[in-house]
Design a protein around this motif. Sequence first.
Motif, short mmCIF file in Angstrom:
data_model
loop_
_atom_site.label_atom_id
_atom_site.label_comp_id
_atom_site.label_asym_id
_atom_site.label_seq_id
_atom_site.Cartn_x
_atom_site.Cartn_y
_atom_site.Cartn_z
N ASP A 95 0.71 -1.02 -0.01
CA ASP A 95 0.00 -0.02 0.02
C ASP A 95 0.89 1.21 -0.12
OD1 ASP A 95 -2.35 -1.40 -0.09
OD2 ASP A 95 -2.40 -1.29 2.21
N SER A 96 1.97 1.12 0.67
CA SER A 96 2.81 2.39 0.58
C SER A 96 3.83 2.71 -0.58
CB SER A 96 3.91 1.99 1.99
OG SER A 96 4.62 1.09 1.86
N LEU A 97 3.74 1.90 -1.44
CA LEU A 97 4.34 1.72 -2.70
C LEU A 97 3.43 2.15 -3.76
CD1 LEU A 97 7.08 -1.24 -2.50
CD2 LEU A 97 7.51 1.28 -1.89
N THR A 98 4.11 3.18 -4.97
CA THR A 98 3.26 3.41 -6.02
C THR A 98 3.03 2.11 -6.79
OG1 THR A 98 5.24 4.05 -7.10
CG2 THR A 98 3.92 5.79 -6.22
N GLU A 158 4.49 1.95 -9.67
CA GLU A 158 5.82 1.61 -10.37
C GLU A 158 6.89 1.18 -9.20
OE1 GLU A 158 9.48 4.70 -10.99
OE2 GLU A 158 7.86 4.92 -12.66
N GLY A 159 6.67 1.58 -7.98
CA GLY A 159 7.36 0.89 -6.82
C GLY A 159 7.04 -0.55 -6.50
N ASN A 160 6.01 -0.89 -6.77
CA ASN A 160 5.39 -2.15 -6.31
C ASN A 160 6.11 -3.33 -7.44
OD1 ASN A 160 3.19 -3.29 -4.49
ND2 ASN A 160 2.71 -1.12 -4.88
N ALA A 200 -0.18 5.00 -15.01
CA ALA A 200 -0.62 4.54 -13.55
C ALA A 200 0.54 4.67 -12.69
CB ALA A 200 -1.22 3.16 -13.31
N HIS A 201 1.71 4.76 -13.10
CA HIS A 201 3.15 4.78 -12.51
C HIS A 201 3.04 5.23 -11.07
CE1 HIS A 201 4.37 3.72 -16.41
NE2 HIS A 201 5.36 3.43 -16.23
N ASP A 202 2.42 6.49 -10.99
CA ASP A 202 2.44 7.39 -9.65
C ASP A 202 1.62 7.09 -8.89
OD1 ASP A 202 5.29 8.22 -10.53
OD2 ASP A 202 4.34 9.96 -11.82
N ARG A 203 0.61 6.27 -8.99
CA ARG A 203 -0.68 6.05 -8.27
C ARG A 203 -0.49 4.99 -7.41
NH1 ARG A 203 -5.49 5.82 -12.77
NH2 ARG A 203 -6.93 5.85 -10.75
N TYR A 204 -1.13 4.96 -6.27
CA TYR A 204 -1.00 4.05 -5.25
C TYR A 204 -2.29 2.94 -5.40
CZ TYR A 204 2.34 6.87 -2.90
OH TYR A 204 3.71 7.68 -2.77
N PRO A 205 -2.05 1.73 -4.90
CA PRO A 205 -3.02 0.65 -5.08
C PRO A 205 -4.33 1.11 -4.64
CG PRO A 205 -0.96 -0.16 -4.14
CD PRO A 205 -0.81 1.32 -4.19
N ALA A 206 -4.55 1.91 -3.77
CA ALA A 206 -6.00 2.37 -3.09
C ALA A 206 -6.62 3.29 -4.11
CB ALA A 206 -5.82 3.02 -1.65
N GLN A 231 -5.47 -3.26 -9.94
CA GLN A 231 -4.29 -3.83 -9.18
C GLN A 231 -4.13 -5.29 -9.46
OE1 GLN A 231 -6.18 -4.02 -5.26
NE2 GLN A 231 -6.57 -1.91 -5.12
N LYS A 232 -4.90 -6.16 -10.09
CA LYS A 232 -4.53 -7.26 -10.71
C LYS A 232 -3.58 -7.37 -11.81
CE LYS A 232 -7.48 -10.12 -8.30
NZ LYS A 232 -6.80 -11.30 -7.37
N ARG A 233 -3.85 -6.24 -12.53
CA ARG A 233 -2.96 -6.09 -13.64
C ARG A 233 -1.45 -5.71 -13.32
NH1 ARG A 233 -5.28 -2.19 -17.98
NH2 ARG A 233 -6.91 -1.94 -16.39
N VAL A 234 -1.43 -4.98 -12.24
CA VAL A 234 -0.17 -4.54 -11.50
C VAL A 234 0.46 -5.89 -11.12
CG1 VAL A 234 0.91 -3.24 -9.76
CG2 VAL A 234 -0.93 -2.19 -10.74
N ALA A 235 -0.36 -6.68 -10.30
CA ALA A 235 0.00 -7.67 -9.60
C ALA A 235 0.72 -8.93 -10.79
CB ALA A 235 -0.86 -8.58 -9.14
N ILE A 236 0.08 -8.84 -11.87
CA ILE A 236 0.82 -9.67 -13.30
C ILE A 236 1.79 -9.06 -13.52
CG2 ILE A 236 0.13 -10.25 -15.44
CD1 ILE A 236 -2.81 -10.47 -14.72
N ALA A 237 1.92 -7.46 -13.81
CA ALA A 237 3.15 -6.94 -14.03
C ALA A 237 4.25 -7.35 -13.16
CB ALA A 237 3.00 -5.51 -14.22
#
Length: 255
Positions: free
Chosen positions: A91-94, A96-98, A130-136, A143-149
């Motif tokens: 949650d604390s990472l963007t 991109e950070g994740n 979406a690089h600078d956005r946070y999961p929330a 979020q699933k697409r970020v998890a796949i990435a």
Amino acid sequence: MIEVDNLHKSFGDTHVLKGITTSFEKGKTNLIIGQSGSGKTVFLKCLLGLLTPEEGTISYEGRIYSKLSGDERRDLRQEMGMVFQGSALFDSLTVEGNVMFPLEMFTRQSYAEMKERVDFVLNRVNLVDAHDRYPAEISGGMQKRVAIARAIVMNPKYLFCDEPNSGLDPKTAILIDNLIQEITQEYEITTVVNTHDMNSVMEIGEKIVFLKNGKKEWEGSNKEIFKTDNEAVTNFVYSSDLFKKVRQMYIEERN
């Protein structure tokens, strides 16, 4: 390819996996299905090396996991990508950070090299802004697409997905299914998906392993599953009127 031979796993007096033998093919979406308590999650954790079976072997491209040294097991784990049921983003990472996190943990790449790779995989999963956005700040599907990435950022040979469509609406679930299948075929990954979603079975089930009470009850493709006479499979798959109608259509077409 992942090959499983006579796999047994117990917890105390409870025998969870009872002699499973199967294989998961490279470049295909391999699904594990079954009712709650059938052993799906324990089986997936054994494949990931998170649990140690009492009997049997799991081999990855001929490498038997139980015979690998500590360093060899660590190297193998870095060839694995994992998409967790709840995405498991920090949650604390963007965004991109994740996605960059595995690269920071396991590589010695420069920031520029990591940034280039992160940009590439986020573009691949259609998350270019979406690089600078946070999961929330993003939807469940995003979020699933970020998890796949994040799971593919290290160029894995093996991709494991635990209920990737959990909590998603049907339209978004189909998009995630298609994305997983496209990535699997594009990069020749051995993908294993633990799911209860019958839409996934229909859409991407190139190889399906059906577990019942810790045993492999049936295996085949999404086309073959509509033709099987295995009562346990038909009771599980055709529990809704929709799938009964689909099965009837397949029977009529065959005749």
